[in-house]
Design an enzyme around this catalytic site. Structure first.
Site, PDB file in Angstrom:
ATOM      1  N   GLU A  78      36.749  36.323  36.227  1.00 10.07           N
ATOM      2  CA  GLU A  78      35.379  36.176  36.720  1.00 10.07           C
ATOM      3  C   GLU A  78      35.332  35.147  37.854  1.00 10.07           C
ATOM      4  O   GLU A  78      34.488  35.225  38.740  1.00 10.07           O
ATOM      5  CB  GLU A  78      34.472  35.776  35.546  1.00 10.07           C
ATOM      6  CG  GLU A  78      32.993  35.955  35.781  1.00 10.07           C
ATOM      7  CD  GLU A  78      32.527  37.408  35.921  1.00 10.07           C
ATOM      8  OE1 GLU A  78      33.311  38.331  35.701  1.00 10.07           O
ATOM      9  OE2 GLU A  78      31.361  37.588  36.294  1.00 10.07           O
TER      10      GLU A  78
ATOM     11  N   HIS B 158      37.299  41.075  41.622  1.00 11.05           N
ATOM     12  CA  HIS B 158      38.132  41.400  40.453  1.00 11.05           C
ATOM     13  C   HIS B 158      39.342  42.234  40.887  1.00 11.05           C
ATOM     14  O   HIS B 158      40.470  41.988  40.478  1.00 11.05           O
ATOM     15  CB  HIS B 158      37.327  42.226  39.444  1.00 11.05           C
ATOM     16  CG  HIS B 158      36.407  41.428  38.565  1.00 11.05           C
ATOM     17  ND1 HIS B 158      36.848  40.389  37.778  1.00 11.05           N
ATOM     18  CD2 HIS B 158      35.077  41.547  38.321  1.00 11.05           C
ATOM     19  CE1 HIS B 158      35.812  39.895  37.084  1.00 11.05           C
ATOM     20  NE2 HIS B 158      34.726  40.574  37.402  1.00 11.05           N
TER      21      HIS B 158
ATOM     22  N   HIS C 245      31.409  41.686  44.175  1.00 12.53           N
ATOM     23  CA  HIS C 245      31.863  41.099  42.903  1.00 12.53           C
ATOM     24  C   HIS C 245      33.080  41.869  42.382  1.00 12.53           C
ATOM     25  O   HIS C 245      34.123  41.283  42.075  1.00 12.53           O
ATOM     26  CB  HIS C 245      30.716  41.158  41.883  1.00 12.53           C
ATOM     27  CG  HIS C 245      31.057  40.622  40.525  1.00 12.53           C
ATOM     28  ND1 HIS C 245      30.744  39.337  40.144  1.00 12.53           N
ATOM     29  CD2 HIS C 245      31.678  41.179  39.461  1.00 12.53           C
ATOM     30  CE1 HIS C 245      31.162  39.144  38.898  1.00 12.53           C
ATOM     31  NE2 HIS C 245      31.728  40.246  38.462  1.00 12.53           N
ATOM     32  N   GLU C 246      32.951  43.172  42.308  1.00 13.77           N
ATOM     33  CA  GLU C 246      34.058  43.983  41.777  1.00 13.77           C
ATOM     34  C   GLU C 246      35.253  43.947  42.725  1.00 13.77           C
ATOM     35  O   GLU C 246      36.398  43.982  42.277  1.00 13.77           O
ATOM     36  CB  GLU C 246      33.598  45.416  41.504  1.00 13.77           C
ATOM     37  CG  GLU C 246      32.424  45.546  40.508  1.00 13.77           C
ATOM     38  CD  GLU C 246      32.636  44.842  39.174  1.00 13.77           C
ATOM     39  OE1 GLU C 246      33.801  44.706  38.734  1.00 13.77           O
ATOM     40  OE2 GLU C 246      31.620  44.389  38.582  1.00 13.77           O
TER      41      GLU C 246
HETATM   42 MG    MG Z   1      32.712  40.474  36.402  1.00 14.28          MG
END
Ligand code: MG
Length: 497
Positions: free
Chosen positions: A296, A270, A266-267
């Site tokens: 996101e 980003h 997830h990161e």
């Molecule tokens: Mg996030």
């Protein structure tokens, strides 16, 4: 990129503001990772003083005047216009909130975060209630200061997602809620995806997962060491210190290893956004992702659409097998179902892809009512529980698993939650459009992640904050926030027909 003399002058003056932001980012990263506990007091003061300094510089009459003059210039290119838009917006927001209100909000939220923690631990909403009442009152005042046309919630949504309105949220979330409930019922009744998987309880040594995370990041092409870092923090986050220095964190609970891996991926999503911004935007206010929702979208694309896919899990299976001794008992197919268990649960942060957005629908509905003064804070716990039952079919018996579960409201972050759902929508929207240009399954199966990243770079990432979120989406996909792609993705993945 920047030719106009006035813009050049603005950017030259902006450098010192940028430098404070750069230092602030590093301080924030350090506060969350390596700072010894007793550094907290001085760090808090230093950060507050630096914020004030940056605010003073941005609101300097000469600087404001330059930005105002530039906004009247017609012959600007897109990047130059972007600079003016971002700065004018920052100035507008800073000027709108009177220092007295800002100080009161800061003080109240600091106390409220502590009260929230105590209330959650003792499972006693009454300990948080007076603080939340005060926050709602101050937030309504803040919305009025910022200005709104149709609904006070508009002013707050815009803070997190430029241009987002209550009407947008209703148009997206309500149809989504209706269809998600149907999909959820079908997934549960078909029973193809487990509600719980034995791997959820299996313990791991931290060093095993450290190897998995760094090997997977290397396969994804994360530039560890060159432009990027991976560290550990209680709540995983990404921070862009500069375009050549983007850092992510992950966490190690010691069991249920997918949590650590999915947080890392997830990161990574980003970070990829920040890392792929056009280097010519360095030192300018455009050198960061444009909004929480679009950001996101990038993280959830990698976490869910790539990270939870059959192809990806098969691709990284050898890495799991090599580092996690217990995996030998499980096939790649088992691992796939472990990563994709579906169960209606009480806690948002533990929710799966199918149920997650229903948790957001609930919060958005309550926030809208709170901000308009149409619900009393004292009614929140009961309303929360009723909505949980209506939307997810499960009902909390304790407030710590209900209205007290999230930190956001205690921080005064009202209007933030919908950006999580926008992220899911943007992720599925990217998948849909990406598949017109490349064979996504095949690329994932062969580990050709650079082609995915390059597609994202060209369509979204390279622009940084040049275009406001809706315009960025329109330019990339000829449309704005569309819930249908997310529903299509869920139906194809979770339903047999
Ligand atoms: Mg996030």
């Amino acid at each position: 990129m920047f030719e106009n003399q006035l813009i050049k002058e603005i950017l030259e003056k902006y450098r010192e503001i940028w430098a404070i932001g750069h230092a602030q980012a590093l301080l924030e990263w350090d506060s969350e990772t390596y700072m010894p506990r007793e550094g907290l007091e001085e760090r808090a003061v230093a950060r507050a003083e630096l914020s004030l300094l940056a605010q003073k510089l941005i609101l300097k009459p000469e600087f404001v005047e330059l930005v105002e003059r530039a906004s009247g210039v017609e012959a600007l290119n897109d990047y130059e216009r972007g600079v003016v838009r971002v700065l004018a917006r920052e100035i507008r927001i800073m000027k709108a909130i009177p220092p007295r209100l800002l100080a009161e909000l800061t003080k109240t939220t600091q106390e409220a975060m502590y009260a929230w923690r105590v209330a959650k631990e003792s499972d006693d909403f009454s300990k948080f209630k007076p603080y939340l009442e005060k926050i709602v009152e101050l937030t309504r005042e803040k919305a009025d200061c910022l200005g709104w046309k149709e609904h006070p919630y508009d002013a707050l949504l815009d803070l997190y997602e430029e241009g987002l309105t209550t009407r947008d949220v209703d148009n997206v979330l309500e149809p989504l809620a209706r269809d998600l409930k149907v999909i959820l019922e079908k997934v549960v009744s078909e029973g193809r995806f487990p509600r719980k998987h034995p791997l959820e309880d299996v313990k791991y040594e931290r060093s095993w997962m450290e190897s998995v995370n760094s090997e997977v990041l290397r396969l994804l092409g994360y530039p560890l060491g060159d432009k990027a870092r991976l560290d550990v923090s209680a709540h995983p986050f990404t921070i862009g210190i500069g375009l050549g220095d983007v850092r992510i964190t992950t966490r190690y609970e010691g069991f249920d290893f997918k949590r650590s891996l999915l947080s890392t991926i997830h990161e990574f999503g980003h970070a990829t956004y920040e890392l792929q911004i056009n280097p010519s935007l360095k030192f300018t206010p455009l050198a960061t992702g444009v909004s929480l929702g679009v950001h996101e979208g990038q993280s959830r694309f990698w976490e869910n659409i790539v990270g939870r896919s059959r192809e990806f899990l098969e691709f990284i299976y050898p890495v799991l097998r090599r580092n996690l001794p217990f995996i030998e008992k499980y096939t790649p197919e088992d691992v796939y179902y472990y990563f994709n268990a579906v169960r209606p649960s009480l806690i948002r942060t533990e929710a799966d892809e199918v149920t997650y957005n229903l948790h957001i629908v609930l919060r958005a509905r309550l926030e809208k009512l709170m901000v308009k003064g149409e619900i009393k804070v004292s009614e929140l716990p009961e309303q929360w529980n009723n909505l949980m039952e209506e939307l997810l079919g499960v009902k909390p018996t304790r407030d710590s698993e209900g209205v007290l579960q999230d930190i956001h409201w205690s921080m005064g972050s009202i209007g933030y939650f919908p950006t999580y759902t926008l992220g899911n929508l943007v992720a599925a929207q990217m998948k849909y459009h990406m598949e017109k240009d490349l064979n996504l399954k095949e690329k994932i199966a062969s580990g050709s992640f650079n082609e995915l990243k390059e597609w994202q770079r060209v369509k979204i990432h390279s622009y940084g904050s040049t275009y406001p979120p809706k315009e960025l989406l329109r330019r990339a996909f000829s449309e704005e926030y569309v819930p249908e792609y997310w529903l299509k993705y869920l139906r194809e993945k979770y339903l047999s027909i």
